[in-house]
Design an enzyme around this catalytic site. Structure first.
Site, short mmCIF file in Angstrom:
data_model
loop_
_atom_site.label_atom_id
_atom_site.label_comp_id
_atom_site.label_asym_id
_atom_site.label_seq_id
_atom_site.Cartn_x
_atom_site.Cartn_y
_atom_site.Cartn_z
N SER A 160 -1.52 20.51 9.48
CA SER A 160 -1.78 21.97 9.92
C SER A 160 -2.16 21.93 11.30
O SER A 160 -2.59 20.97 11.86
CB SER A 160 -2.78 22.58 8.84
OG SER A 160 -3.11 23.65 9.42
N TYR A 172 -11.20 23.18 4.97
CA TYR A 172 -9.52 23.09 5.37
C TYR A 172 -9.41 22.22 6.45
O TYR A 172 -8.60 21.42 6.35
CB TYR A 172 -9.13 24.43 5.18
CG TYR A 172 -7.44 24.62 4.98
CD1 TYR A 172 -6.63 24.58 4.17
CD2 TYR A 172 -6.93 24.57 6.29
CE1 TYR A 172 -5.35 24.66 4.08
CE2 TYR A 172 -5.50 24.56 6.56
CZ TYR A 172 -4.65 24.66 5.45
OH TYR A 172 -3.43 24.52 5.52
#
Ligand code: NDP
Length: 252
Positions: free
Chosen positions: A144, A157
């Site tokens: 990501s 995250y």
């Protein structure tokens, strides 16, 4: 095309979280290049299976909760008993939990790290053993922008996605000489259910769009080419790398 280096005919690909969202798009792209698809997902989506099979490859879903770490060896064995070999593994399944860091609950921290980090590592390990034995494999871990940045209210995250990039390099250092490529795709802001909250937040949505040189959210289809590339012989000499697919966000 003669000697098409992007051809995946006869290859078998496992895609976690492939029932919907980005995983579905990865599965469709790999199938379009000729690979049979085994979706490993907590839910089965027959529509997804139909769309993939319509491309002329085999497709099935193995319903499995990736939090079941004790059953990974069993999962690999059951897939191999049917397919004999797995050439491609896309570790795509992921979850999101948002809270201000000052109050981030331990339970959500553990959940996000289990699915977004620990499951990715131990799936690499479980399928990697088979690929090492065979002397061939392509592992694609979905990282990501949060592998590089901190984001807002998503510390678990960011921690997990940074770890994915880190250990993909570690695995690559050990496995590149054994014929197993481990790489990452780092998607930018892509319009999927995971980002509904962001897209519905008028201020954040505007701020995000202002920073994307391409001027739009990405679509799941924007990522397929990178997946086919990293799954194919075209990327045989690429190891421990992350392809950022973000409409230019990181360059801004
Ligand atoms: P979605 O939430 O749309 O899809 C995730 C998929 O994973 C779903 O099919 C989901 O099943 C499945 N899944 C979730 N938990 C488990 C589990 N425990 N076991 C098995 N399967 C599970 O996510 P996206 O498509 O948006 O994201 C896919 C990946 O891409 C994630 O790793 C995400 O972090 C990453 N990513 C996404 C970005 C984006 O902008 N969307 C940006 C950068 C990275 P179910 O349908 O039952 O929930």
């Amino acid at each position: 095309m003669k000697n098409n280096v992007f051809d995946l005919s006869g290859k078998n690909a496992v895609v976690t979280g492939g029932s919907r969202g980005l995983g579905k798009s990865f599965a469709l792209s790999l199938a379009n290049a000729g690979a049979n698809i085994i979706i490993v997902d907590i839910d089965r989506n027959e529509q997804t299976e139909k769309e993939i099979a319509a491309l002329g490859v085999n497709c099935e879903t193995v319903v499995f909760d990736l939090a079941n770490f004790a059953n990974y060896d069993e999962l690999v064995a059951s897939i191999l008993s049917k397919y004999q070999k797995i050439d491609i593994l896309v570790n795509n399944a992921g979850i999101q939990r948002r809270h201000p860091s000052a109050n981030f609950p331990k339970a959500d921290w553990d959940l996000v790290l289990d699915i977004n980090q620990n499951a990715v590592f131990f799936m690499c390990q479980a399928f990697g053993r088979h690929m090492i034995e065979k002397g061939y494999g392509k592992i694609i871990n979905i990282a990501s922008l949060l592998s590089f940045q901190g984001g807002l209210t998503i510390p678990a995250y960011a921690a997990a996605k940074s770890a994915v990039l880190g250990f993909s390099k570690s695995l690559s250092n050990e496995w590149a000489s054994k014929g197993v490529n481990v790489n990452c795709i780092a998607p930018g802001y892509i319009a999927t259910e995971m980002n509904t909250a962001l897209m519905n937040d008028e201020v954040r949505n505007r701020q995000i769009l202002e920073r994307i040189p391409a001027g739009r959210w990405g679509n799941p289809e924007d990522l397929g080419g990178a997946a086919v590339f990293l799954a194919s012989p075209a990327s045989d000499y690429i190891n421990g790398h992350a392809i950022v697919v973000d409409g230019g966000w990181m360059g801004r």
